[in-house]
Scaffold this active site. Sequence first.
Site, PDB file in Angstrom:
ATOM      1  N   GLY A 149       0.825  -1.199   0.000  1.00 26.65           N
ATOM      2  CA  GLY A 149       0.000   0.000   0.000  1.00 26.65           C
ATOM      3  C   GLY A 149       0.860   1.250   0.000  1.00 26.65           C
ATOM      4  O   GLY A 149       2.066   1.199   0.222  1.00 26.65           O
ATOM      5  N   CYS A 150       0.218   2.397  -0.233  1.00 30.73           N
ATOM      6  CA  CYS A 150       0.970   3.652  -0.359  1.00 30.73           C
ATOM      7  C   CYS A 150       1.488   4.151   0.984  1.00 30.73           C
ATOM      8  O   CYS A 150       2.672   4.449   1.134  1.00 30.73           O
ATOM      9  CB  CYS A 150       0.115   4.710  -1.043  1.00 30.73           C
TER      10      CYS A 150
END
EC number: 1.2.1.38
Length: 337
Positions: A149-150
């Site tokens: 994920g970011c």
Amino acid sequence: MTKVAIMGATGYAALELIKILLRNSDVEIVALTSRSEEAPHISEIHPCLEGRLDLRCEALTSAEIADRADFVFCALPHVASMEVIPDLLADGCRVVDLSADYRLSDPAVYEKWYHHVHIDPTRLGSTVYGLPELWADKIPSADLIANPGCYTSTAILGLAPLMAEGLVEPTGIIIDAKSGVSGAGRNPKLGTLYPECNESITAYGVGTHRHTPEIEEVLTTVGGKDVKVTFTPHLTPMNRGILATMYPRLTKAISRDALLDVYRSFYQGKPFVRVIDRIPATKNVAGTNYCDISVQFAGDQLIVFSATDNLIKGAAGVAIQNFNLMAGYPETAGLIV
């Protein structure tokens, strides 16, 4: 020529994937999918691709995708990914999954945070977590990569050297992170409409954000001790970028210069991590696959700063790093701009 498909081609991360892949003359994009029955041309969805890619977004089955492509980037939402990935793998495709469906190792943890029963639980715990700065040796031979994920990429890269060297306590870590609005995706939501988010900053997902267990699990693996974090994300009125400001507790006294040396040693040879003297800013990584990291002290409190572009290093860029390693291309192919 490596033939690739992108499932879920209408989103922001998919657009970045396409733009990066078009820079590699050894790659051919052969299929794009969407759930639209009208099969729109990709330039209708992403006008900046006019004249650059002549494909329509089709509603293809896994078998139809496998007939065309060797690699698949799965940019579908969570739950939707695990419904198609087993068939893609069975048909011989290699997959980079940008959803959260294969990032966690425990099906019960997945169910708790994503509120769905995992339908492919046997792959949890054995799927390679695709953060090349930590696991580049495992990626080339993998058939399925769980793309990070970011927020997780940004936070993990900022904290991993400290955890690996035992320099900070594994509990009580505070992560204060700010993200641009594109991190919420392309589907309209009240909170991301311009009048709602412009000239404003707000916290969200307090105590409930789904990247929390991902950060904790990866850092636990890196440090060998059970990591617990307090993670609070904030929505900021900018298009893209993440700045994570983190407050771990040191286990021993150490100077700032020595800490920077630890980071530089840990990331030596890693082309997309830049350990810098100044405090990172999102504008300096926007549109790139770089993660800028630095540390400062406020009295005795260590503060770690980490900045990325959430759509590139936080999604499409690291997916391309993973693909490059899997396909035998230089890790930086298409990513140096």
